[in-house]
Design a protein around this motif. Sequence first.
Motif, PDB file in Angstrom:
ATOM      1  N   GLN A  58       8.597   1.809   3.865  1.00 20.33           N
ATOM      2  CA  GLN A  58       7.976   2.581   2.696  1.00 20.33           C
ATOM      3  C   GLN A  58       7.156   3.245   3.447  1.00 20.33           C
ATOM      4  N   VAL A  59       6.852   4.657   3.834  1.00 21.47           N
ATOM      5  CA  VAL A  59       5.911   5.946   4.479  1.00 21.47           C
ATOM      6  C   VAL A  59       5.730   6.382   2.550  1.00 21.47           C
ATOM      7  N   LEU A  60       4.005   6.494   2.612  1.00 19.04           N
ATOM      8  CA  LEU A  60       3.297   7.291   1.828  1.00 19.04           C
ATOM      9  C   LEU A  60       3.192   8.373   2.147  1.00 19.04           C
ATOM     10  N   ASP A  61       2.802   9.498   1.929  1.00 18.00           N
ATOM     11  CA  ASP A  61       2.123  10.346   2.832  1.00 18.00           C
ATOM     12  C   ASP A  61       1.459  11.126   1.659  1.00 18.00           C
ATOM     13  N   ARG A  66       0.376  13.669  -3.715  1.00 21.44           N
ATOM     14  CA  ARG A  66      -0.277  14.423  -3.847  1.00 21.44           C
ATOM     15  C   ARG A  66       0.979  15.006  -5.392  1.00 21.44           C
ATOM     16  N   SER A  67       2.020  15.275  -4.992  1.00 21.71           N
ATOM     17  CA  SER A  67       3.185  16.137  -5.777  1.00 21.71           C
ATOM     18  C   SER A  67       3.706  14.972  -6.844  1.00 21.71           C
ATOM     19  N   ASN A  83      -7.999   9.610  -5.275  1.00 22.97           N
ATOM     20  CA  ASN A  83      -6.371   9.317  -4.707  1.00 22.97           C
ATOM     21  C   ASN A  83      -5.665   8.306  -3.290  1.00 22.97           C
ATOM     22  N   ILE A  84      -7.245   8.348  -2.500  1.00 23.15           N
ATOM     23  CA  ILE A  84      -6.939   6.966  -1.712  1.00 23.15           C
ATOM     24  C   ILE A  84      -7.013   5.386  -2.348  1.00 23.15           C
ATOM     25  N   ARG A  85      -7.835   6.033  -3.733  1.00 25.85           N
ATOM     26  CA  ARG A  85      -8.298   4.336  -4.087  1.00 25.85           C
ATOM     27  C   ARG A  85      -6.195   3.893  -4.790  1.00 25.85           C
ATOM     28  N   ARG A  86      -6.079   4.831  -5.736  1.00 24.22           N
ATOM     29  CA  ARG A  86      -4.169   4.574  -6.022  1.00 24.22           C
ATOM     30  C   ARG A  86      -3.572   4.768  -4.815  1.00 24.22           C
ATOM     31  N   ILE A  87      -3.546   5.031  -3.775  1.00 22.86           N
ATOM     32  CA  ILE A  87      -2.834   4.665  -3.066  1.00 22.86           C
ATOM     33  C   ILE A  87      -2.679   3.665  -1.939  1.00 22.86           C
ATOM     34  N   CYS A 103       1.447   4.323   6.181  1.00 24.63           N
ATOM     35  CA  CYS A 103       0.362   5.559   5.011  1.00 24.63           C
ATOM     36  C   CYS A 103      -0.237   6.619   5.977  1.00 24.63           C
ATOM     37  N   CYS A 104       0.203   8.146   5.312  1.00 26.05           N
ATOM     38  CA  CYS A 104      -0.501   9.010   6.576  1.00 26.05           C
ATOM     39  C   CYS A 104      -1.109   9.811   5.810  1.00 26.05           C
ATOM     40  N   PHE A 105      -2.752   9.498   5.540  1.00 24.48           N
ATOM     41  CA  PHE A 105      -3.673  10.875   5.382  1.00 24.48           C
ATOM     42  C   PHE A 105      -4.774  10.811   5.848  1.00 24.48           C
ATOM     43  N   VAL A 106      -4.936  11.780   5.742  1.00 27.49           N
ATOM     44  CA  VAL A 106      -6.051  12.656   6.634  1.00 27.49           C
ATOM     45  C   VAL A 106      -7.921  11.131   6.432  1.00 27.49           C
TER      46      VAL A 106
END
Length: 199
Positions: A58-61, A66-67, A83-87, A103-106
Amino acid sequence: MVENLFPIFDKMLSRKQKEEQLNQHGVVLWLTGLSGSGKTTIALQFEKRLHELGFLTQVLDGDNIRSGLNSNLGFSVEDRYENIRRIAETAKLFAQCGVITICCFVSPEIEMRENARQIIGSFDFYEVYVSTSLRICEGRDVKGLYHKARAGELKDFTGIDAPFEAPLHPDVLLNTEGCSVDQSVDQLFTSVIDRIKIA
């Protein structure tokens, strides 16, 4: 109220049962790096490689989350951390079901990523630093975000007027300036395949 909660974790199927059914171990690969560094491109190619080998992923981007799940959050410091906590909580659920979660997050701050590691658990958390210079990322500008940031239309943009704290000791370092997407995927695959395979 906390006193009115009755968790059923002890009644659910175990992680071991789910991993045995999938014939794989769950893990969270946390790709961090500047916007335009190649995180999503590498993640999608990596997912395809694993899928072809029979692994469930599963990819989380960032933009997808955000959408949907985090559509009510803005970009204040507090909202970015939330945002990061929920992810991280979401990724943890996937990993505990035996899913390889990419996971792909700055996630630009070390503290932010360490919070994610604590939620997910150090054993399941692989920090993958997609290292690409600002010059290269800005040259790509695939979303037009750097242009907007330079024009003053986008405030607190990481790399322009907000800092990016590079991982000090990432589990995997992908230097994308000197190699192709396929080479980066090969390196990532080699680094984690023994962790996700059930012997």
